[in-house]
Design a protein around this motif. Sequence first.
Motif, short mmCIF file in Angstrom:
data_model
loop_
_atom_site.label_atom_id
_atom_site.label_comp_id
_atom_site.label_asym_id
_atom_site.label_seq_id
_atom_site.Cartn_x
_atom_site.Cartn_y
_atom_site.Cartn_z
N GLU A 48 6.45 15.31 -0.37
CA GLU A 48 5.07 15.66 -0.06
C GLU A 48 4.27 15.57 -1.34
O GLU A 48 4.75 15.98 -2.41
N HIS A 135 -4.79 19.06 -0.17
CA HIS A 135 -3.94 19.02 1.02
C HIS A 135 -2.59 18.43 0.66
O HIS A 135 -2.53 17.39 -0.02
N VAL A 137 0.39 16.30 1.88
CA VAL A 137 0.60 15.28 2.90
C VAL A 137 1.89 14.53 2.59
O VAL A 137 2.39 14.56 1.46
N SER A 138 2.40 13.84 3.59
CA SER A 138 3.57 12.99 3.37
C SER A 138 3.17 11.82 2.48
O SER A 138 1.98 11.46 2.38
N SER A 140 3.71 8.72 3.07
CA SER A 140 3.13 7.65 3.91
C SER A 140 1.68 7.94 4.28
O SER A 140 0.84 7.05 4.27
N LYS A 141 1.36 9.21 4.57
CA LYS A 141 -0.03 9.58 4.88
C LYS A 141 -0.92 9.39 3.65
O LYS A 141 -2.06 8.91 3.75
N ALA A 142 -0.40 9.72 2.46
CA ALA A 142 -1.18 9.53 1.23
C ALA A 142 -1.47 8.05 1.01
O ALA A 142 -2.58 7.68 0.61
N LYS A 143 -0.50 7.20 1.28
CA LYS A 143 -0.71 5.75 1.12
C LYS A 143 -1.79 5.24 2.06
O LYS A 143 -2.58 4.38 1.70
N GLU A 144 -1.82 5.78 3.28
CA GLU A 144 -2.82 5.37 4.27
C GLU A 144 -4.23 5.81 3.89
O GLU A 144 -5.19 5.09 4.13
N SER A 145 -4.35 7.00 3.32
CA SER A 145 -5.68 7.58 3.13
C SER A 145 -6.22 7.50 1.70
O SER A 145 -7.39 7.80 1.48
N ARG A 152 -2.02 4.01 -4.93
CA ARG A 152 -0.95 3.75 -3.97
C ARG A 152 0.23 3.09 -4.67
O ARG A 152 1.39 3.41 -4.38
#
Length: 174
Positions: A48, A135, A137-138, A140-145, A152
Amino acid sequence: MVGIIVARTGRQLQRYTCDNQRIVVGCIPYRLKSSIKSSIKNIEEELEVLVISAQRKGKGVLFPKGGWELDEEIQAAALRETIEEAGVLGTVEGELGKWCFKSKGNDAYYEGHMFPLLVKEELDQWPEKAIRQRHWVSASKAKESCQYSWMREALDLLVTRLESTPPKLDDLTL
């Protein structure tokens, strides 16, 4: 316990490259879920990271970063920026890399250095609490957002590093 932390202001002590790029440093604050203590299988599923909101509304999330000043060592500057912007303390680990990038807010170019930060403490109060949200986050979620491709890339390097050399269990306790 940490006392009151005051953010540095001004740019008179900022470092610049020879071609006048401002040098910024930052951290990817991270932790591993508690189940990791029993066995390490897939680091990316257990990892995380702490992201913060950009100062300008609607500009996505990012990792804490800011100017490296003349009177600081690079890792100390990265930790300071992380405390100011995200309100966490921990162990700054070896540099993930250096990136040259163009600001999304202006036409300036920067040289950015990123470090992993294994989080040991989350502060209740920090200098930019009123203007930023944080926040967990996982990965993968960090890479997306995350709004910056270079951040990234730094996260990918962190995942690769943790897969090859996971932290010691003693280091994971908060």
